[in-house]
Design an enzyme around this catalytic site. Structure first.
Site, PDB file in Angstrom:
ATOM      1  N   GLY A   1       0.812  -1.217   0.000  1.00 62.35           N
ATOM      2  CA  GLY A   1       0.000   0.000   0.000  1.00 62.35           C
ATOM      3  C   GLY A   1       0.841   1.260   0.000  1.00 62.35           C
ATOM      4  O   GLY A   1       0.587   2.188   0.766  1.00 62.35           O
ATOM      5  N   ALA A   2       1.827   1.295  -0.903  1.00 62.80           N
ATOM      6  CA  ALA A   2       2.809   2.390  -0.880  1.00 62.80           C
ATOM      7  C   ALA A   2       2.486   3.531  -1.832  1.00 62.80           C
ATOM      8  O   ALA A   2       3.301   4.433  -2.000  1.00 62.80           O
ATOM      9  CB  ALA A   2       4.194   1.834  -1.215  1.00 62.80           C
TER      10      ALA A   2
ATOM     11  N   TYR B   1     -15.019  -2.300  10.174  1.00 61.27           N
ATOM     12  CA  TYR B   1     -13.656  -1.758  10.097  1.00 61.27           C
ATOM     13  C   TYR B   1     -12.942  -1.975  11.423  1.00 61.27           C
ATOM     14  O   TYR B   1     -11.794  -2.448  11.457  1.00 61.27           O
ATOM     15  CB  TYR B   1     -13.663  -0.275   9.741  1.00 61.27           C
ATOM     16  CG  TYR B   1     -12.287   0.337   9.830  1.00 61.27           C
ATOM     17  CD1 TYR B   1     -11.307   0.008   8.896  1.00 61.27           C
ATOM     18  CD2 TYR B   1     -11.948   1.203  10.873  1.00 61.27           C
ATOM     19  CE1 TYR B   1     -10.026   0.531   8.993  1.00 61.27           C
ATOM     20  CE2 TYR B   1     -10.675   1.738  10.971  1.00 61.27           C
ATOM     21  CZ  TYR B   1      -9.724   1.394  10.032  1.00 61.27           C
ATOM     22  OH  TYR B   1      -8.456   1.905  10.136  1.00 61.27           O
TER      23      TYR B   1
ATOM     24  N   LEU C   1      -6.465   9.408  14.361  1.00 53.36           N
ATOM     25  CA  LEU C   1      -6.891  10.048  13.117  1.00 53.36           C
ATOM     26  C   LEU C   1      -5.704  10.687  12.402  1.00 53.36           C
ATOM     27  O   LEU C   1      -5.016  11.540  12.960  1.00 53.36           O
ATOM     28  CB  LEU C   1      -7.951  11.113  13.402  1.00 53.36           C
ATOM     29  CG  LEU C   1      -9.383  10.603  13.604  1.00 53.36           C
ATOM     30  CD1 LEU C   1     -10.272  11.738  14.072  1.00 53.36           C
ATOM     31  CD2 LEU C   1      -9.924  10.000  12.317  1.00 53.36           C
TER      32      LEU C   1
ATOM     33  N   ARG D   1      -2.096  -1.263  -5.770  1.00 52.03           N
ATOM     34  CA  ARG D   1      -3.001  -1.662  -6.857  1.00 52.03           C
ATOM     35  C   ARG D   1      -2.891  -0.731  -8.068  1.00 52.03           C
ATOM     36  O   ARG D   1      -3.122  -1.152  -9.191  1.00 52.03           O
ATOM     37  CB  ARG D   1      -4.449  -1.659  -6.357  1.00 52.03           C
ATOM     38  CG  ARG D   1      -4.763  -2.750  -5.352  1.00 52.03           C
ATOM     39  CD  ARG D   1      -6.206  -2.679  -4.872  1.00 52.03           C
ATOM     40  NE  ARG D   1      -6.475  -1.432  -4.152  1.00 52.03           N
ATOM     41  CZ  ARG D   1      -7.268  -0.464  -4.584  1.00 52.03           C
ATOM     42  NH1 ARG D   1      -7.881  -0.568  -5.741  1.00 52.03           N
ATOM     43  NH2 ARG D   1      -7.455   0.631  -3.856  1.00 52.03           N
ATOM     44  N   ARG D   2      -2.541   0.522  -7.823  1.00 51.71           N
ATOM     45  CA  ARG D   2      -2.570   1.525  -8.907  1.00 51.71           C
ATOM     46  C   ARG D   2      -1.178   1.655  -9.523  1.00 51.71           C
ATOM     47  O   ARG D   2      -0.313   2.331  -9.002  1.00 51.71           O
ATOM     48  CB  ARG D   2      -3.048   2.863  -8.324  1.00 51.71           C
ATOM     49  CG  ARG D   2      -4.469   2.802  -7.809  1.00 51.71           C
ATOM     50  CD  ARG D   2      -4.875   4.053  -7.059  1.00 51.71           C
ATOM     51  NE  ARG D   2      -4.183   4.171  -5.765  1.00 51.71           N
ATOM     52  CZ  ARG D   2      -4.405   5.152  -4.896  1.00 51.71           C
ATOM     53  NH1 ARG D   2      -5.294   6.095  -5.177  1.00 51.71           N
ATOM     54  NH2 ARG D   2      -3.742   5.206  -3.754  1.00 51.71           N
TER      55      ARG D   2
ATOM     56  N   VAL E   1      -3.470  -7.085  -2.830  1.00 50.08           N
ATOM     57  CA  VAL E   1      -3.196  -8.042  -1.751  1.00 50.08           C
ATOM     58  C   VAL E   1      -4.385  -8.957  -1.478  1.00 50.08           C
ATOM     59  O   VAL E   1      -4.225 -10.011  -0.842  1.00 50.08           O
ATOM     60  CB  VAL E   1      -2.774  -7.329  -0.435  1.00 50.08           C
ATOM     61  CG1 VAL E   1      -1.478  -6.569  -0.622  1.00 50.08           C
ATOM     62  CG2 VAL E   1      -3.888  -6.440   0.103  1.00 50.08           C
TER      63      VAL E   1
ATOM     64  N   THR F   1      -5.190  11.417   5.453  1.00 53.84           N
ATOM     65  CA  THR F   1      -4.669  10.773   4.248  1.00 53.84           C
ATOM     66  C   THR F   1      -5.838  10.593   3.281  1.00 53.84           C
ATOM     67  O   THR F   1      -6.896  11.188   3.465  1.00 53.84           O
ATOM     68  CB  THR F   1      -4.067   9.396   4.590  1.00 53.84           C
ATOM     69  OG1 THR F   1      -5.124   8.522   5.015  1.00 53.84           O
ATOM     70  CG2 THR F   1      -3.031   9.495   5.707  1.00 53.84           C
ATOM     71  N   GLU F   2      -5.676   9.723   2.272  1.00 53.65           N
ATOM     72  CA  GLU F   2      -6.792   9.372   1.396  1.00 53.65           C
ATOM     73  C   GLU F   2      -7.823   8.507   2.113  1.00 53.65           C
ATOM     74  O   GLU F   2      -8.882   8.215   1.561  1.00 53.65           O
ATOM     75  CB  GLU F   2      -6.287   8.603   0.171  1.00 53.65           C
ATOM     76  CG  GLU F   2      -5.562   9.449  -0.858  1.00 53.65           C
ATOM     77  CD  GLU F   2      -5.220   8.644  -2.097  1.00 53.65           C
ATOM     78  OE1 GLU F   2      -5.496   7.423  -2.113  1.00 53.65           O
ATOM     79  OE2 GLU F   2      -4.682   9.231  -3.045  1.00 53.65           O
TER      80      GLU F   2
END
Length: 227
Positions: free
Chosen positions: A8-9, A152, A184, A33-34, A60, A187-188
């Site tokens: 997840g970098a 979550y 908290l 993923r991107r 993943v 981030t995205e």
């Protein structure tokens, strides 16, 4: 030179960690993923820090993709000293009676099963070498539960439990396990949770100064570099 694998970098905490470890002379394997964003991160790390970087684009959640990408790593990336299980997300914020099943599946498959898939491929090498460090990104949601955070929070409780279990299973092999539980952090994360609704995402942080990805990255680097 030590090697770190960061899942997840492409953004947030993962990207901030890639920068701090690259700046300090580590060899990096970064995943996400991107592919376009991942390649951009790799290029920036190479240009700014002259880092050795291997970028692997996969999800993943897909066990086959995890094994295909990580089971036969090229030299000199093969021997991983630090595994940073960072890939994770929250999707939706609903009470359990109206929860969206697809959201639940995405969180469980990424936050729990994805972490396990990656760990299962990497850890046997650490056991063979009798050393290594696994760093799992949990959350304060892995310690306490808040309204409409049910699934979550459950996934992050699972990460905390897995960290404790890994520590017990692997201590005799000289492998360290660290569980990081941020509060908290801006981030995205919230944009993903609210499915692109930036107004809702911004409201999460209204009225106070949240943590930033670099704050968490500094904590992770500190933990990784202590005896």
């Amino acid at each position: 030179m030590k090697t770190i694998l960061i899942t997840g970098a492409t953004s947030g905490i993962g990207r901030a960690c890639a920068e701090i470890f690259a700046r300090n002379g580590y060899r990096l394997i970064i995943t996400g993923r991107r592919k376009e964003k991942l390649d951009l991160v790799a290029t920036e790390l190479k240009e700014h820090y002259q880092a050795e970087v291997l970028a692997l684009a996969f999800d993943v959640r897909n066990q086959k993709e995890v094994e295909e990408n990580l089971s036969e790593l090229p030299a000199p990336f093969k021997d991983i000293d630090i595994l940073l299980n960072n890939a994770g997300l929250a999707v939706g914020r609903d009470p359990v009676d109206t929860g969206v099943i697809d959201d639940w599946e995405r969180m469980i498959d990424t936050n729990v099963k994805g972490l396990l898939y990656v760990t299962r491929v990497i850890v046997p090498g650490m056991v063979e070498r009798q050393g290594g460090h696994i760093i799992n990104i949990s959350s304060l949601a892995g310690q306490e539960v808040y309204p409409q955070g049910n699934v979550y929070c459950a996934t992050k409780h699972a990460v905390t439990a897995l960290s404790k279990g890994m520590r017990q299973d692997l201590v005799d092999h000289g492998i360290r396990v660290t569980n990081i539980s941020p509060g908290l952090a801006e981030t995205e994360f919230s944009i993903v949770r609210f499915k692109g609704d930036e107004q809702k995402a911004e409201a999460v942080y209204r009225g106070f100064e949240p943590l930033h990805p670099e704050d968490i990255a500094e904590t992770i680097f500190f933990a990784a570099t202590r005896p």
